[in-house]
Design a protein around this motif. Structure first.
Motif, PDB file in Angstrom:
ATOM      1  N   PHE A 110     -11.308   5.702  -6.023  1.00  0.00           N
ATOM      2  CA  PHE A 110     -11.670   6.691  -4.997  1.00  0.00           C
ATOM      3  C   PHE A 110     -12.558   6.072  -3.925  1.00  0.00           C
ATOM      4  CE2 PHE A 110     -11.131  10.346  -8.236  1.00  0.00           C
ATOM      5  CZ  PHE A 110      -9.823  10.517  -7.828  1.00  0.00           C
ATOM      6  N   ALA A 111     -13.523   5.260  -4.373  1.00  0.00           N
ATOM      7  CA  ALA A 111     -14.445   4.651  -3.413  1.00  0.00           C
ATOM      8  C   ALA A 111     -13.709   3.749  -2.437  1.00  0.00           C
ATOM      9  CB  ALA A 111     -15.528   3.875  -4.164  1.00  0.00           C
ATOM     10  N   GLU A 112     -12.726   3.010  -2.934  1.00  0.00           N
ATOM     11  CA  GLU A 112     -12.016   2.068  -2.051  1.00  0.00           C
ATOM     12  C   GLU A 112     -11.036   2.771  -1.117  1.00  0.00           C
ATOM     13  OE1 GLU A 112     -13.056  -1.020  -1.747  1.00  0.00           O
ATOM     14  OE2 GLU A 112     -14.515  -0.241  -3.170  1.00  0.00           O
ATOM     15  N   THR A 113     -10.548   3.926  -1.502  1.00  0.00           N
ATOM     16  CA  THR A 113      -9.673   4.657  -0.572  1.00  0.00           C
ATOM     17  C   THR A 113     -10.446   5.144   0.658  1.00  0.00           C
ATOM     18  OG1 THR A 113     -10.036   6.755  -1.730  1.00  0.00           O
ATOM     19  CG2 THR A 113      -8.130   5.427  -2.417  1.00  0.00           C
ATOM     20  N   LEU A 114     -11.756   5.196   0.543  1.00  0.00           N
ATOM     21  CA  LEU A 114     -12.577   5.637   1.679  1.00  0.00           C
ATOM     22  C   LEU A 114     -12.864   4.500   2.654  1.00  0.00           C
ATOM     23  CD1 LEU A 114     -15.156   7.751  -0.360  1.00  0.00           C
ATOM     24  CD2 LEU A 114     -13.254   8.638   1.029  1.00  0.00           C
ATOM     25  N   HIS A 115     -12.515   3.257   2.258  1.00  0.00           N
ATOM     26  CA  HIS A 115     -12.855   2.100   3.084  1.00  0.00           C
ATOM     27  C   HIS A 115     -11.603   1.298   3.434  1.00  0.00           C
ATOM     28  CE1 HIS A 115     -17.037   2.945   2.169  1.00  0.00           C
ATOM     29  NE2 HIS A 115     -16.762   2.903   0.873  1.00  0.00           N
ATOM     30  N   GLN A 116     -10.616   1.950   3.964  1.00  0.00           N
ATOM     31  CA  GLN A 116      -9.369   1.274   4.324  1.00  0.00           C
ATOM     32  C   GLN A 116      -8.831   1.855   5.632  1.00  0.00           C
ATOM     33  OE1 GLN A 116      -6.449   3.370   4.204  1.00  0.00           O
ATOM     34  NE2 GLN A 116      -7.857   5.020   3.657  1.00  0.00           N
ATOM     35  N   GLN A 117      -7.944   1.084   6.250  1.00  0.00           N
ATOM     36  CA  GLN A 117      -7.299   1.504   7.496  1.00  0.00           C
ATOM     37  C   GLN A 117      -5.786   1.353   7.363  1.00  0.00           C
ATOM     38  OE1 GLN A 117      -8.834   2.871  10.175  1.00  0.00           O
ATOM     39  NE2 GLN A 117     -10.706   2.801   8.910  1.00  0.00           N
ATOM     40  N   LEU A 118      -5.281   1.764   6.211  1.00  0.00           N
ATOM     41  CA  LEU A 118      -3.860   1.564   5.900  1.00  0.00           C
ATOM     42  C   LEU A 118      -2.962   2.308   6.882  1.00  0.00           C
ATOM     43  CD1 LEU A 118      -1.832   0.347   3.873  1.00  0.00           C
ATOM     44  CD2 LEU A 118      -2.036   2.444   2.527  1.00  0.00           C
ATOM     45  N   LEU A 119      -3.371   3.515   7.279  1.00  0.00           N
ATOM     46  CA  LEU A 119      -2.543   4.344   8.169  1.00  0.00           C
ATOM     47  C   LEU A 119      -3.171   4.514   9.546  1.00  0.00           C
ATOM     48  CD1 LEU A 119      -1.499   7.126   5.604  1.00  0.00           C
ATOM     49  CD2 LEU A 119      -0.247   5.059   6.245  1.00  0.00           C
ATOM     50  N   GLY A 120      -4.014   3.583   9.913  1.00  0.00           N
ATOM     51  CA  GLY A 120      -4.633   3.671  11.235  1.00  0.00           C
ATOM     52  C   GLY A 120      -5.529   4.893  11.344  1.00  0.00           C
ATOM     53  N   SER A 121      -5.339   5.666  12.396  1.00  0.00           N
ATOM     54  CA  SER A 121      -6.176   6.853  12.605  1.00  0.00           C
ATOM     55  C   SER A 121      -5.911   7.941  11.574  1.00  0.00           C
ATOM     56  CB  SER A 121      -5.932   7.418  14.008  1.00  0.00           C
ATOM     57  OG  SER A 121      -4.576   7.830  14.143  1.00  0.00           O
ATOM     58  N   GLY A 133       0.805  -1.213   0.000  1.00  0.00           N
ATOM     59  CA  GLY A 133       0.000   0.000   0.000  1.00  0.00           C
ATOM     60  C   GLY A 133       0.840   1.265   0.000  1.00  0.00           C
ATOM     61  N   LEU A 134       1.810   1.365   0.881  1.00  0.00           N
ATOM     62  CA  LEU A 134       2.622   2.582   0.970  1.00  0.00           C
ATOM     63  C   LEU A 134       3.511   2.753  -0.250  1.00  0.00           C
ATOM     64  CD1 LEU A 134       3.599   2.711   4.757  1.00  0.00           C
ATOM     65  CD2 LEU A 134       1.772   3.912   3.540  1.00  0.00           C
ATOM     66  N   THR A 135       4.042   1.635  -0.782  1.00  0.00           N
ATOM     67  CA  THR A 135       4.847   1.739  -1.998  1.00  0.00           C
ATOM     68  C   THR A 135       3.994   2.244  -3.156  1.00  0.00           C
ATOM     69  OG1 THR A 135       6.292  -0.069  -1.288  1.00  0.00           O
ATOM     70  CG2 THR A 135       6.277   0.453  -3.638  1.00  0.00           C
ATOM     71  N   GLY A 136       2.792   1.701  -3.300  1.00  0.00           N
ATOM     72  CA  GLY A 136       1.914   2.165  -4.358  1.00  0.00           C
ATOM     73  C   GLY A 136       1.526   3.617  -4.193  1.00  0.00           C
TER      74      GLY A 136
END
Length: 930
Positions: A395-406, A275-278
């Motif tokens: 865009f829709a999927e970026t709203l439904h993730q917890q990649l960076l926690g809070s 995720g972070l690399t992308g």
């Protein structure tokens, strides 16, 4: 065997393309397109089964002893990539026919493209990780050839080397990761690996394995910080860029992420790394793309950015993100391939890719401009085009993730910013090239490209429109099937639609478009800021690192390699002493329980002569002719020793090799001083004597320890199976032509290559020709003595008869192709010595290169022929036949393989000795037909 034929057909296409040098451009293009077209038909024929949920598999024994197979699989993910590889590949080949100039070699480019297509098809259909890696490395090699196609340009050579270095290094990391996967699972089969998720992720090596596999994927797909090779690969012809950077080369890394998603994904480490690399790649490349003045440079960084977007989607912890990633793989391939081809037309018809000069192209090429603008709008994510749909899902999927926690709210914010830059560089591509005033100092008057050159772009742009407006009708099945393969049957419900109502993803799209236009209109401030930054690029860092590595290597080499052969041997022997001598001190006793063979008179005399000859060689080493004679005595005594200890095959081989070697050394001595000066001081002599003596003591001790202990070797297996398995009683020959035939094939290839190398080294080599011996006496006026000439002619038919006999009986009695080949070569070399090169050339035309090639081809054909009977490569077939007059006789396919060995040995030996021998002729016109 359908799946095997998919990569095999493209490989045949590469061979066919390379043979079309004398055909017209249209004929070359048509013949090149035949094989991928047939492969595409085969895939379409199997597509219905894949859409029905089946996974098609085929396998062929590769190395049965190791449990390795050539294994192929066709699932939804493979099907998607095959359609892109073959479909876009065929369009690129058609486009290249009009792009290449008359001076460019079309067969060479097509051969390289088809070889690359083979590698990509091999990757996506492989069902064995080692097989996958083999094709993976083939993509690096073939892309190197494609990028350096215009090898006379410095930037092409540098770009190819950089791509090969980065992707090759990632390939080594990938190999380690795949080997570790096989170790964890206990199998290299991809089906087994994909079904072993819990086992893999619970293993202690999971983290290291994941990092290594991701290194391979990230380097190939140009993810930050390994991205910098891709812009420099733009030195390749535009058709190459369109193919490698839309549907194939960089997508190989994406395919790897998708293929191993069921086995490696789902952990926190996966989502952090991927995720972070992308995300970093998406942002960085989108920003940099805005400042590139070169059309292909802008498209290169936009490619990197979109690859980052796909990688980020695979790094988000949602199933719908995976569906969106697969959808964007399709969309990116279509609009990016069309954009590269449009950029190629602009460059082709205007003479430049510099956007500071390319202004107002709309007036000169409106049709191409329209196609390019539609494709660029799709890249920017404009509604009614396919790029808009997948970007909405992103865009829709970026709203439904917890990649960076809070702090995960940053992901959709940064995604919107990256999308704004995507709109900005797309707007720059459209406005600066097709509008923005008049062109500046163009090399030639711009105009529209030939009609057929635009057809591939039209097809791809039409797909951008059709998929954008009718996604469920056009691509729903292939997306679902591919997602099913990646998500292991856990595909969520989804609907691809132009309109989902007023929602947050739509607002993000609107903000991206508005922000992108704002960025573009105010770009001068960004350009000023960018110009104020230090000019540090990945290329400079790479070049600096390579320069430092080369300098460090040169210093280390200079410290060790001073040109002294004596020193090299000393260092080698010291290392051997340390490696082999130290364990002797840990042995309780040197002698074992086996009794020694009593020394009789014959053995004693032979050993004594061997030692005396060896010592004499050392004592008279400065007198080269005498030392050579003493050395020949050593070889002769070794041959007798082989005979004494029941090894007649080795004795014959040693004897014939000894004769050939002595002739070779005598030819070489002709150009060297007959006496060499004293080069070693007394201290060095003592040092060398001490090292040599110690080596003798250590090696002798090891031999003594071995022969006094029981030894179980593989020889028992060969003795028991030589007759039943290989059809011969001569175990040595059966090993060479059957059990280890692949080794023999490799050895004769090496022998042929060595002969060709020596020939190229010696051809037209100016050497000093001594006119007298060491005491000043001139050479004899009679160069070819009558007695020698008469004897040699009499011996030739006898030698050939002996050679033929040795060859035929080799499978059951001492002999074989190698020994027979050396005997034949010696007989012919004797004719050269007795009569000279011109005398031979007048009577016998010999092309040694063709002889070598024929021998290797016969040996290879024997191995391939084994497949026709369902046997492993080079497996011997034999049977007994009753022939008239002769009676019962055994015939074995190994005889044909041995014939290939025989011919190769004859050709290679004669080429080496004749090439060196012709240099000894005083007459400059003496030549050998080689």
């Amino acid at each position: 065997m359908t799946l095997l034929w998919i990569p095999l057909l493209s490989f045949f296409g590469s061979i066919i393309s390379s043979l079309t040098g004398k055909l017209t451009r249209n004929q070359t293009t048509a013949l090149t397109l035949v094989m991928p077209a047939i492969a595409l038909i085969l895939v379409i024929n199997s597509a219905a089964d894949v859409f029905a949920g089946e996974v098609l598999r085929e396998s062929i024994n590769w190395v049965p002893a190791l449990g390795l197979e050539l294994s192929f699989r066709l699932d939804g993910l493979s099907l998607l990539f095959i359609f892109m590889i073959l479909g876009i590949g065929m369009l690129v080949i058609f486009y290249a026919r009009y792009y290449l100039s008359e001076k460019d070699s079309m067969p060479k480019l097509f051969a390289y493209l088809m070889l690359f297509m083979t590698a990509m098809l091999g990757i996506v259909t492989a069902n064995n990780v080692l097989q996958l890696w083999l094709f993976w490395e083939l993509t690096s090699i073939s892309s190197f050839l494609l990028i350096s196609y215009w090898w006379d340009k410095s930037e092409a050579r540098k770009g190819a080397r950089m791509a090969l270095t980065i992707t090759g290094g990632g390939g080594l990391a990938l190999l380690a990761g795949l080997l570790m996967l096989g170790h964890i699972v206990g199998s290299y089969d991809i089906d087994v690996i994909l079904a072993s998720r819990e086992l893999i992720q619970a293993h202690d090596l999971y983290e290291l394995t994941l990092v290594l596999v991701l290194l391979g994927a990230f380097t190939k797909s140009a993810q930050f910080p390994f991205h910098f090779w891709l812009p420099h690969a733009m030195a390749a012809p535009t058709p190459v860029s369109a193919y490698l950077h839309s549907a194939t080369m960089v997508k190989a890394g994406i395919f790897l992420l998708a293929r191993f998603y069921p086995a490696l994904a789902g952990t926190e480490l996966w989502f952090i790394l991927v995720g972070l690399t992308g995300l970093a790649t998406l942002l960085f490349a989108a920003y940099v793309a805005l400042f590139k003045h070169d059309l292909k440079g802008l498209l290169a960084y936009s490619t990197i950015s979109h690859l980052g977007l796909i990688t980020l989607l695979f790094g988000l912890d949602t199933e719908l993100a995976t569906v969106a990633a697969i959808f964007h793989i399709i969309n990116h391939a279509t609009f990016k391939a069309s954009l590269f081809m449009a950029a190629g037309i602009i460059d082709h018809e205007s003479g430049t890719r510099d956007m500071r000069k390319l202004n107002g192209m709309w007036r000169f090429m409106p049709y191409t401009a329209t196609l390019a603008m539609v494709a660029a709008a799709s890249m920017a994510g404009v509604p009614l085009l396919n790029g808009f749909l997948s970007k909405e899902m992103f865009f829709a999927e970026t709203l439904h993730q917890q990649l960076l926690g809070s702090m995960s709210w940053l992901v959709p914010v940064l995604a919107t910013i990256a999308a704004a830059f995507s709109v900005a560089y797309s707007a720059r591509f459209i406005h600066d090239v097709f509008f923005n005033g008049d062109p500046v100092d163009l090399p030639k008057e711009p105009h529209e490209a030939p009609r057929y050159m635009r057809i591939p772009i039209e097809i791809l742009v039409a797909l951008c429109l059709i998929v954008g407006m009718f996604p469920n009708f056009v691509v729903h099945d292939i997306i679902y099937t591919a997602a099913d393969a990646v998500l292991a049957g856990q595909v969520p419900e989804y609907k691809i639609s132009l309109w989902h109502g007023f929602n947050l993803p739509l607002l993000m799209s609107a903000l991206a478009v508005a922000g992108g236009i704002l960025i573009y209109t105010q770009r001068k401030y960004l350009f000023q800021f960018q110009a104020s930054l230090p000019p540090m690029t990945g290329k400079k860092m790479f070049d600096g690192s390579v320069s430092k590595l080369v300098k460090w290597s040169q210093n280390k080499i200079a410290a060790v390699e001073n040109g002294s052969l004596q020193r090299y041997l000393m260092l080698m022997f010291v290392i051997v002493l340390l490696a082999s001598g130290w364990p002797l001190f840990e042995m309780a006793q040197l002698a074992g329980d086996n009794p020694l063979t009593p020394v009789d008179v014959h053995n004693g005399i032979g050993a004594g002569l061997l030692m005396i000859a060896a010592i004499a060689t050392v004592i008279w080493h400065r007198q080269r002719m005498i030392s050579l004679l003493m050395l020949s005595v050593v070889g002769l005594m070794v041959s007798i020793a082989f005979t004494r200890f029941s090894a007649p095959d080795l004795a014959l081989t040693q004897l014939t090799v000894e004769v050939v070697t002595i002739i070779l050394l005598m030819l070489a001595l002709f150009f060297l001083p007959q006496k060499s000066p004293k080069a070693s001081s007394s201290v060095r002599v003592l040092r060398d004597l001490g090292i040599a003596s110690t080596i003798g003591i250590v090696v002798g001790s090891i031999c003594y320890a071995l022969i006094t202990r029981p030894l179980t070797s593989i020889s028992d297996f060969f003795l028991a199976n030589a007759k039943t398995g290989g059809g011969g009683t001569n175990v040595v020959n059966v090993i060479l032509v059957d059990f280890r035939g692949f080794d023999t094939l490799g050895e004769i290839c090496v022998l042929g290559i060595a002969a060709l190398g020596i020939y190229k080294l010696l051809v037209n080599l100016p050497l000093f020709m001594p006119g007298s011996d060491s005491e000043g006496r001139p050479w004899a006026k009679e160069r070819y003595p009558l007695l020698l000439a008469s004897i040699s002619q009499s011996l030739l038919p006898l030698a050939l008869l002996v050679s033929f006999y040795i060859f035929l009986r080799g499978h059951n009695l001492p002999g074989g192709g190698f020994i027979a080949g050396l005997i034949t070569a010696i007989a012919f070399i004797l004719q050269y010595i007795a009569h000279g090169s011109n005398w031979i050339a007048e009577r016998l035309t010999i092309n040694y290169r063709k002889i070598i090639a024929s021998g290797i081809a016969i040996a290879l054909a024997t191995g391939v022929g084994s497949w026709l009977f369902g046997r492993p490569f080079l497996k011997t077939w034999f049977d007994y036949f009753d022939l008239p007059v002769i009676g019962q006789i055994e015939l074995a396919s190994a005889l044909i393989f041995d014939l290939g060995v025989y011919i190769t040995v004859v050709g290679a030996t004669l080429m080496i000795l004749a090439s060196l021998g012709k240099l000894t002729a005083n007459a400059p016109k003496e030549e050998v037909n080689i």
